[in-house]
Scaffold this motif. Structure first.
Motif, PDB file in Angstrom:
ATOM      1  N   LYS A  74       0.836  -1.204   0.000  1.00  0.00           N
ATOM      2  CA  LYS A  74       0.000   0.000   0.000  1.00  0.00           C
ATOM      3  C   LYS A  74       0.871   1.255   0.000  1.00  0.00           C
ATOM      4  N   LEU A  75       1.943   1.226   0.794  1.00  0.00           N
ATOM      5  CA  LEU A  75       2.849   2.369   0.857  1.00  0.00           C
ATOM      6  C   LEU A  75       3.527   2.597  -0.494  1.00  0.00           C
ATOM      7  N   ARG A  76       3.967   1.484  -1.126  1.00  0.00           N
ATOM      8  CA  ARG A  76       4.616   1.600  -2.438  1.00  0.00           C
ATOM      9  C   ARG A  76       3.672   2.197  -3.477  1.00  0.00           C
ATOM     10  N   SER A  77       2.382   1.923  -3.336  1.00  0.00           N
ATOM     11  CA  SER A  77       1.427   2.463  -4.311  1.00  0.00           C
ATOM     12  C   SER A  77       1.306   3.976  -4.201  1.00  0.00           C
ATOM     13  N   ARG A  78       1.762   4.547  -3.082  1.00  0.00           N
ATOM     14  CA  ARG A  78       1.693   5.996  -2.876  1.00  0.00           C
ATOM     15  C   ARG A  78       3.024   6.698  -3.112  1.00  0.00           C
ATOM     16  N   VAL A  79       4.070   5.922  -3.317  1.00  0.00           N
ATOM     17  CA  VAL A  79       5.394   6.506  -3.566  1.00  0.00           C
ATOM     18  C   VAL A  79       5.844   6.072  -4.957  1.00  0.00           C
ATOM     19  N   GLY A  80       5.874   7.010  -5.904  1.00  0.00           N
ATOM     20  CA  GLY A  80       6.241   6.680  -7.275  1.00  0.00           C
ATOM     21  C   GLY A  80       7.718   6.351  -7.383  1.00  0.00           C
ATOM     22  N   MET A  81       8.017   5.341  -8.194  1.00  0.00           N
ATOM     23  CA  MET A  81       9.414   4.944  -8.380  1.00  0.00           C
ATOM     24  C   MET A  81       9.705   4.851  -9.867  1.00  0.00           C
ATOM     25  N   VAL A  82      10.755   5.528 -10.304  1.00  0.00           N
ATOM     26  CA  VAL A  82      11.182   5.489 -11.706  1.00  0.00           C
ATOM     27  C   VAL A  82      12.592   4.909 -11.736  1.00  0.00           C
ATOM     28  N   PHE A  83      12.738   3.832 -12.510  1.00  0.00           N
ATOM     29  CA  PHE A  83      13.993   3.085 -12.519  1.00  0.00           C
ATOM     30  C   PHE A  83      14.873   3.469 -13.707  1.00  0.00           C
ATOM     31  N   GLN A  84      16.088   2.956 -13.672  1.00  0.00           N
ATOM     32  CA  GLN A  84      17.055   3.208 -14.734  1.00  0.00           C
ATOM     33  C   GLN A  84      16.586   2.615 -16.069  1.00  0.00           C
ATOM     34  N   HIS A  85      15.961   1.432 -16.011  1.00  0.00           N
ATOM     35  CA  HIS A  85      15.618   0.714 -17.244  1.00  0.00           C
ATOM     36  C   HIS A  85      14.107   0.648 -17.493  1.00  0.00           C
ATOM     37  N   PHE A  86      13.393   1.674 -17.120  1.00  0.00           N
ATOM     38  CA  PHE A  86      11.992   1.915 -17.489  1.00  0.00           C
ATOM     39  C   PHE A  86      10.990   0.950 -16.834  1.00  0.00           C
ATOM     40  N   GLU A  87      11.247  -0.378 -16.920  1.00  0.00           N
ATOM     41  CA  GLU A  87      10.380  -1.379 -16.286  1.00  0.00           C
ATOM     42  C   GLU A  87       8.928  -1.299 -16.764  1.00  0.00           C
ATOM     43  N   LEU A  88       8.708  -0.975 -18.019  1.00  0.00           N
ATOM     44  CA  LEU A  88       7.358  -0.991 -18.583  1.00  0.00           C
ATOM     45  C   LEU A  88       6.987  -2.427 -18.964  1.00  0.00           C
ATOM     46  N   PHE A  89       5.675  -2.688 -19.038  1.00  0.00           N
ATOM     47  CA  PHE A  89       5.217  -4.001 -19.492  1.00  0.00           C
ATOM     48  C   PHE A  89       5.305  -4.025 -21.019  1.00  0.00           C
ATOM     49  N   PRO A  90       6.196  -4.843 -21.601  1.00  0.00           N
ATOM     50  CA  PRO A  90       6.428  -4.778 -23.048  1.00  0.00           C
ATOM     51  C   PRO A  90       5.243  -5.254 -23.891  1.00  0.00           C
ATOM     52  N   HIS A  91       4.383  -6.112 -23.312  1.00  0.00           N
ATOM     53  CA  HIS A  91       3.265  -6.674 -24.072  1.00  0.00           C
ATOM     54  C   HIS A  91       2.008  -5.806 -23.989  1.00  0.00           C
ATOM     55  N   MET A  92       2.101  -4.683 -23.290  1.00  0.00           N
ATOM     56  CA  MET A  92       0.951  -3.791 -23.138  1.00  0.00           C
ATOM     57  C   MET A  92       1.211  -2.473 -23.847  1.00  0.00           C
ATOM     58  N   SER A  93       0.163  -1.880 -24.381  1.00  0.00           N
ATOM     59  CA  SER A  93       0.291  -0.554 -24.991  1.00  0.00           C
ATOM     60  C   SER A  93       0.655   0.472 -23.926  1.00  0.00           C
ATOM     61  N   VAL A  94       1.088   1.630 -24.381  1.00  0.00           N
ATOM     62  CA  VAL A  94       1.389   2.726 -23.464  1.00  0.00           C
ATOM     63  C   VAL A  94       0.173   3.044 -22.601  1.00  0.00           C
ATOM     64  N   MET A  95      -1.000   3.123 -23.216  1.00  0.00           N
ATOM     65  CA  MET A  95      -2.224   3.420 -22.472  1.00  0.00           C
ATOM     66  C   MET A  95      -2.486   2.369 -21.395  1.00  0.00           C
ATOM     67  N   ARG A  96      -2.321   1.106 -21.778  1.00  0.00           N
ATOM     68  CA  ARG A  96      -2.576   0.017 -20.815  1.00  0.00           C
ATOM     69  C   ARG A  96      -1.561   0.058 -19.675  1.00  0.00           C
ATOM     70  N   ASN A  97      -0.308   0.396 -19.993  1.00  0.00           N
ATOM     71  CA  ASN A  97       0.709   0.521 -18.943  1.00  0.00           C
ATOM     72  C   ASN A  97       0.302   1.555 -17.902  1.00  0.00           C
ATOM     73  N   LEU A  98      -0.321   2.647 -18.358  1.00  0.00           N
ATOM     74  CA  LEU A  98      -0.737   3.705 -17.425  1.00  0.00           C
ATOM     75  C   LEU A  98      -2.019   3.363 -16.685  1.00  0.00           C
ATOM     76  N   MET A  99      -2.842   2.529 -17.275  1.00  0.00           N
ATOM     77  CA  MET A  99      -4.144   2.237 -16.672  1.00  0.00           C
ATOM     78  C   MET A  99      -4.120   1.097 -15.659  1.00  0.00           C
ATOM     79  N   ILE A 100      -3.247   0.109 -15.860  1.00  0.00           N
ATOM     80  CA  ILE A 100      -3.363  -1.138 -15.108  1.00  0.00           C
ATOM     81  C   ILE A 100      -3.206  -0.937 -13.598  1.00  0.00           C
ATOM     82  N   GLY A 101      -2.259  -0.112 -13.186  1.00  0.00           N
ATOM     83  CA  GLY A 101      -2.071   0.136 -11.756  1.00  0.00           C
ATOM     84  C   GLY A 101      -3.242   0.886 -11.149  1.00  0.00           C
ATOM     85  N   GLN A 102      -3.772   1.829 -11.903  1.00  0.00           N
ATOM     86  CA  GLN A 102      -4.926   2.591 -11.416  1.00  0.00           C
ATOM     87  C   GLN A 102      -6.119   1.667 -11.156  1.00  0.00           C
ATOM     88  N   VAL A 103      -6.354   0.751 -12.094  1.00  0.00           N
ATOM     89  CA  VAL A 103      -7.508  -0.148 -11.993  1.00  0.00           C
ATOM     90  C   VAL A 103      -7.287  -1.218 -10.933  1.00  0.00           C
TER      91      VAL A 103
END
Length: 242
Positions: A74-103
């Motif tokens: 729960k605490l991590r969900s309130r503290v944004g973390m940006v890493f050196q190597h992006f850590e995006l989900f490669p199989h998801m669109s940009v929009m889906r990457n932004l939506m999944i955590g919110q949902v």
């Protein structure tokens, strides 16, 4: 907002953090710098509960990370973390990457999540790339998506772990521009970076680490104008001459 109290950490017999103490107040931008292997990334990962520590305590928004009753997810969900190597989900669109955590984490509705994602992509200059996949973006664009994704969770603070070190020189500026805008909007930020231009522009304080210790914790002007330790003076002389 963030208080680090006498934190020490070991990997086996090797001590990687030694009695580190500092704090980041609400709305403050603190840059953490130092040579490779000095403990910078380890310290910032401890703040988000991604690395355990053996001694001391870290308190984030009045919650102690060493308190077993603290819900770290729960605490991590309130503290944004940006890493050196992006850590995006490669199989998801940009929009889906932004939506999944919110949902999934915040329980936000699909339409609200989409609206938030569109606004944030617009903020980082990538609204037109919503339907692309991470592999179709440059490194700088991927990092801006990663920042937007962290912001989508309405963080109380943002942690950056060398966010430009994996980027080509031409892409560094576009990521730093987004970070400068965030800082000027009053976001609480703790940034591990070698980008001294960024530090000079927006940092309130600079923390210099060496061999697992906080050697300097000074205002930006004091750090760049008259660092107290010989180690920080040497570091600055090497990094600023290029």
């Amino acid at each position: 907002m963030i208080e680090i109290k006498n934190v020490s950490k070991w990997y086996g017999q090797t001590q990687v953090l030694k009695n580190c103490t500092t704090r980041v107040d609400k709305g403050e931008v603190v840059v953490v710098c130092g040579p490779s292997g000095s403990g910078k990334s380890t310290l910032i990962k401890c703040v988000n509960g991604l690395e355990p520590f053996q001694q001391g305590d870290i308190v984030v928004n009045s919650q102690s990370l060493s308190d077993k009753s603290t819900n770290l997810n729960k605490l991590r969900s309130r503290v944004g973390m940006v890493f050196q190597h992006f850590e995006l989900f490669p199989h998801m669109s940009v929009m889906r990457n932004l939506m999944i955590g919110q949902v999934k984490v915040l329980g936000r509705g699909t339409e609200d999540s989409r609206d938030k994602a569109v606004k944030l992509l617009d903020r980082v200059g990538l609204k037109a790339f919503a339907d692309r996949f991470p592999g179709q973006l440059s490194g700088g664009q991927q990092q801006r998506v990663a920042i937007a994704r962290a912001l989508a969770m309405n963080p109380i603070a943002m942690l950056f772990d060398e966010p430009t070190s994996a980027l080509d020189p031409e892409m560094i500026g576009e990521v730093l521009d987004v970070m400068v805008a965030l800082a000027r909007d009053g976001m609480t930020m703790m940034v591990v970076t070698h980008e001294m231009g960024f530090a000079r522009k927006v940092a309130n304080r600079v923390i210099f680490m060496d061999q697992g210790q906080i050697v300097e914790d000074a205002t930006k002007d004091d750090f760049f104008g008259k660092p107290r330790s010989e180690r920080a003076q040497l570091f600055l002389s090497r990094i600023l001459q290029h």
